[in-house]
Design a protein around this motif. Structure first.
Motif, PDB file in Angstrom:
ATOM      1  N   THR A 151      69.934 -29.282  -3.537  1.00 46.85           N
ATOM      2  CA  THR A 151      69.046 -29.117  -4.672  1.00 46.85           C
ATOM      3  C   THR A 151      68.478 -27.706  -4.669  1.00 46.85           C
ATOM      4  OG1 THR A 151      67.184 -30.151  -5.852  1.00 46.85           O
ATOM      5  CG2 THR A 151      66.963 -29.888  -3.463  1.00 46.85           C
ATOM      6  N   GLU A 152      67.775 -27.350  -5.731  1.00 49.00           N
ATOM      7  CA  GLU A 152      67.192 -26.018  -5.843  1.00 49.00           C
ATOM      8  C   GLU A 152      65.916 -25.916  -5.006  1.00 49.00           C
ATOM      9  OE1 GLU A 152      68.696 -23.538  -7.371  1.00 49.00           O
ATOM     10  OE2 GLU A 152      70.313 -24.929  -7.871  1.00 49.00           O
ATOM     11  N   HIS A 153      65.532 -24.676  -4.681  1.00 49.56           N
ATOM     12  CA  HIS A 153      64.323 -24.458  -3.885  1.00 49.56           C
ATOM     13  C   HIS A 153      63.083 -24.976  -4.597  1.00 49.56           C
ATOM     14  CE1 HIS A 153      65.999 -20.971  -1.199  1.00 49.56           C
ATOM     15  NE2 HIS A 153      66.427 -22.152  -0.842  1.00 49.56           N
ATOM     16  N   ASP A 154      63.073 -24.928  -5.944  1.00 55.19           N
ATOM     17  CA  ASP A 154      61.880 -25.340  -6.674  1.00 55.19           C
ATOM     18  C   ASP A 154      61.978 -26.781  -7.162  1.00 55.19           C
ATOM     19  OD1 ASP A 154      63.858 -24.976  -8.538  1.00 55.19           O
ATOM     20  OD2 ASP A 154      62.678 -23.673  -9.871  1.00 55.19           O
ATOM     21  N   SER A 155      62.856 -27.584  -6.563  1.00 56.01           N
ATOM     22  CA  SER A 155      62.999 -28.989  -6.914  1.00 56.01           C
ATOM     23  C   SER A 155      61.674 -29.729  -6.749  1.00 56.01           C
ATOM     24  CB  SER A 155      64.070 -29.628  -6.016  1.00 56.01           C
ATOM     25  OG  SER A 155      63.842 -30.992  -5.828  1.00 56.01           O
ATOM     26  N   ALA A 156      61.323 -30.546  -7.732  1.00 54.01           N
ATOM     27  CA  ALA A 156      60.078 -31.318  -7.668  1.00 54.01           C
ATOM     28  C   ALA A 156      60.104 -32.292  -6.502  1.00 54.01           C
ATOM     29  CB  ALA A 156      59.858 -32.062  -8.981  1.00 54.01           C
ATOM     30  N   GLN A 157      61.257 -32.956  -6.295  1.00 55.35           N
ATOM     31  CA  GLN A 157      61.372 -33.896  -5.186  1.00 55.35           C
ATOM     32  C   GLN A 157      61.257 -33.186  -3.838  1.00 55.35           C
ATOM     33  OE1 GLN A 157      61.805 -37.170  -4.454  1.00 55.35           O
ATOM     34  NE2 GLN A 157      61.479 -37.881  -6.539  1.00 55.35           N
ATOM     35  N   LYS A 159      59.608 -30.396  -3.223  1.00 56.34           N
ATOM     36  CA  LYS A 159      58.205 -30.038  -3.031  1.00 56.34           C
ATOM     37  C   LYS A 159      57.380 -31.241  -2.591  1.00 56.34           C
ATOM     38  CE  LYS A 159      58.002 -26.121  -6.260  1.00 56.34           C
ATOM     39  NZ  LYS A 159      57.387 -25.615  -7.517  1.00 56.34           N
ATOM     40  N   GLN A 160      57.670 -32.419  -3.191  1.00 56.02           N
ATOM     41  CA  GLN A 160      56.951 -33.632  -2.797  1.00 56.02           C
ATOM     42  C   GLN A 160      57.250 -34.003  -1.349  1.00 56.02           C
ATOM     43  OE1 GLN A 160      57.545 -36.920  -5.558  1.00 56.02           O
ATOM     44  NE2 GLN A 160      57.396 -35.548  -7.326  1.00 56.02           N
ATOM     45  N   ALA A 161      58.530 -33.859  -0.961  1.00 52.32           N
ATOM     46  CA  ALA A 161      58.909 -34.178   0.412  1.00 52.32           C
ATOM     47  C   ALA A 161      58.197 -33.244   1.391  1.00 52.32           C
ATOM     48  CB  ALA A 161      60.423 -34.073   0.576  1.00 52.32           C
ATOM     49  N   ILE A 162      58.132 -31.954   1.064  1.00 48.08           N
ATOM     50  CA  ILE A 162      57.458 -30.989   1.940  1.00 48.08           C
ATOM     51  C   ILE A 162      55.969 -31.306   2.031  1.00 48.08           C
ATOM     52  CG2 ILE A 162      56.777 -28.556   2.137  1.00 48.08           C
ATOM     53  CD1 ILE A 162      59.547 -27.855   0.946  1.00 48.08           C
ATOM     54  N   ILE A 177      61.026 -17.209   2.693  1.00 52.36           N
ATOM     55  CA  ILE A 177      59.955 -17.636   3.589  1.00 52.36           C
ATOM     56  C   ILE A 177      58.616 -17.650   2.852  1.00 52.36           C
ATOM     57  CG2 ILE A 177      58.658 -17.051   5.669  1.00 52.36           C
ATOM     58  CD1 ILE A 177      61.506 -18.021   6.243  1.00 52.36           C
ATOM     59  N   GLU A 178      58.330 -16.588   2.111  1.00 51.11           N
ATOM     60  CA  GLU A 178      57.056 -16.508   1.408  1.00 51.11           C
ATOM     61  C   GLU A 178      56.926 -17.611   0.368  1.00 51.11           C
ATOM     62  OE1 GLU A 178      54.408 -14.636   2.181  1.00 51.11           O
ATOM     63  OE2 GLU A 178      55.697 -14.222   3.906  1.00 51.11           O
ATOM     64  N   ARG A 179      58.025 -17.953  -0.293  1.00 54.75           N
ATOM     65  CA  ARG A 179      57.985 -19.023  -1.290  1.00 54.75           C
ATOM     66  C   ARG A 179      57.597 -20.357  -0.650  1.00 54.75           C
ATOM     67  NH1 ARG A 179      63.199 -19.279  -2.846  1.00 54.75           N
ATOM     68  NH2 ARG A 179      62.916 -17.577  -4.308  1.00 54.75           N
ATOM     69  N   PHE A 180      58.211 -20.661   0.490  1.00 54.72           N
ATOM     70  CA  PHE A 180      57.938 -21.955   1.118  1.00 54.72           C
ATOM     71  C   PHE A 180      56.585 -21.973   1.822  1.00 54.72           C
ATOM     72  CE2 PHE A 180      62.410 -22.583   0.323  1.00 54.72           C
ATOM     73  CZ  PHE A 180      62.479 -23.940   0.038  1.00 54.72           C
ATOM     74  N   ARG A 181      56.108 -20.829   2.271  1.00 55.46           N
ATOM     75  CA  ARG A 181      54.768 -20.787   2.852  1.00 55.46           C
ATOM     76  C   ARG A 181      53.718 -21.218   1.829  1.00 55.46           C
ATOM     77  NH1 ARG A 181      53.917 -18.265   7.740  1.00 55.46           N
ATOM     78  NH2 ARG A 181      55.531 -16.845   8.528  1.00 55.46           N
TER      79      ARG A 181
END
Length: 396
Positions: A151-157, A159-162, A177-181
């Motif tokens: 899936t894409e980095h900006d996937s809603a699912q 983000k919910q899982a993270i 890295i900065e995006r996921f931080r």
């Protein structure tokens, strides 16, 4: 669970089958047994033999290796995984996702693994093997805590899982890295980031010339495996070549080495047309950074050597190497970059290199022989992954 594509992942049905938050003790024998079964399948499967990186992973998962790693964690009997760890694999290293998964599993964690958007053949082979092994009755409990997704980095699912996860491992460039931080996470989420890194190789010229022809060919093969199997895209693949010795000896050693490598490249390496363009653009970027055109030796292969520019802070890939000559080992520290990860060596023992660098702070995380650049382990980027990805229960 087969690879979930973006549509299936976003739909969310998979969550009903996934045991979110599942954790095991660090010394759970079933985890070692499952990985050993995966190893056996890889090493017996004829289709897997075409992929050296897959074979390396197979050896990595053998029970003798994983048990040895766990024995190094002296307090493992009181350690447990945090729970579910989300793994974000790099886009250009086919089997990295599997090493990341094993780091989490051996520490006692379940995992959601985001695969590269491009599915490599060895990726599909390995996921199929995992699915077959995890379907066995004795391993089904583990299987409920492993999901491979695309899936894409900006996937809603995603983000919910993270946001729910007890851990997050991100492999990627600094921007990734900065995006996921910035994503929302649980207060106790154990976060591990592997940002941009660079690596080098050190060859002692006289020691190299003293090798017989067979040994020189073997060294060329080892260097090829470190560099060209992944187009130098691995953070541990060398970009700078340090040659140690007297100038006349170094020139002779370089001539023989690159000829040996050129023979191997003509037989086995084929660069992608787009990569050829990227390689030329990388050279142009080096010229701009240097201020003047740099000297480049191209010979008759895809191994190009850059002379007169030693910063190495620009992309070095697809067979592009900066060459630096050293008259003394004491000169090495001045060339190592702040984000240096791996230094592969030949002709100088890693222990001797470390002893020389120690007084300068040793700005490198790994010093290993040529041929071992891609041998990922549970100690990576200076981080002890088993300790980081597990929690210790204090008793008494």
């Amino acid at each position: 669970m087969p690879i979930l594509n973006a549509v299936a992942f976003e739909r969310g049905d998979w969550a009903a089958q996934f045991d979110f938050g599942k954790a095991w003790p660090c010394d759970a024998p079933v985890l070692v047994e499952m990985l050993h079964s995966v190893s056996g399948r890889i090493l017996r499967d004829k289709a897997c033999r075409a992929f050296p990186d897959l074979a390396t992973f197979g050896y990595f998962c053998r029970a003798a290796n994983t048990k040895r790693a766990l024995e190094g964690l002296t307090d493992r009997a009181r350690r447990f995984g945090w729970g579910t760890v989300v793994h974000i694999a790099p886009a250009n290293i086919p089997i990295n996702f599997a090493f990341s998964l094993v780091m989490g599993l051996l520490a006692g964690n379940s995992g959601i693994i985001r695969l590269p958007s491009r599915i490599f053949p060895q990726t599909e082979l390995l996921v199929d093997i995992f699915d077959d092994i995890l379907a066995r009755p004795e391993f089904q409990d583990i299987g409920k805590g492993i999901a491979f997704v695309q899936t894409e980095h900006d996937s809603a699912q995603l983000k919910q899982a993270i946001a729910r996860a007890q851990g997050l491992i991100v492999w990627g460039g600094d921007a990734t890295i900065e995006r996921f931080r910035a994503y929302e996470k649980a207060p106790r989420c154990a976060e591990v980031y592997f940002p941009n890194r660079v690596s080098s190789a050190l060859l002692e010229a006289r020691q190299y010339l003293d090798l017989d022809a067979t040994a020189q060919t073997d060294l060329a093969r080892a260097f090829y495996n470190d560099s060209f199997l992944v187009d130098q895209n691995a953070c541990s693949s060398p970009g700078i070549m340090f040659w140690l010795g007297d100038q006349e000896v170094v020139q002779r050693a370089k001539s023989v080495f690159w000829q040996q490598l050129a023979t191997l490249l003509r037989q086995e390496y084929e660069i992608d047309p787009v990569a050829k363009i990227d390689k030329v653009l990388d050279v142009m970027a080096i010229n701009m950074a240097a201020g003047d055109p740099v000297s480049i030796t191209r010979d008759a292969s895809e191994a190009w050597q850059v002379h007169g520019y030693a910063q190495g802070d620009l992309p070095l890939r697809f067979g592009l190497f900066i060459e630096v000559e050293l008259s003394s080992l004491t000169d090495l520290a001045g060339y190592l970059r702040p984000n240096e990860q791996t230094l592969t060596t030949f002709g100088v023992a890693p222990e001797e290199v470390y002893a020389n660098l120690k007084t300068d702070g040793c700005h490198v995380d790994r010093i290993v022989p040529v041929g071992q650049a891609l041998d990922i382990g549970l100690l990576w980027d200076g981080k002890d992954m088993l300790s980081t990805l597990s929690r210790r229960v204090q008793v008494g």
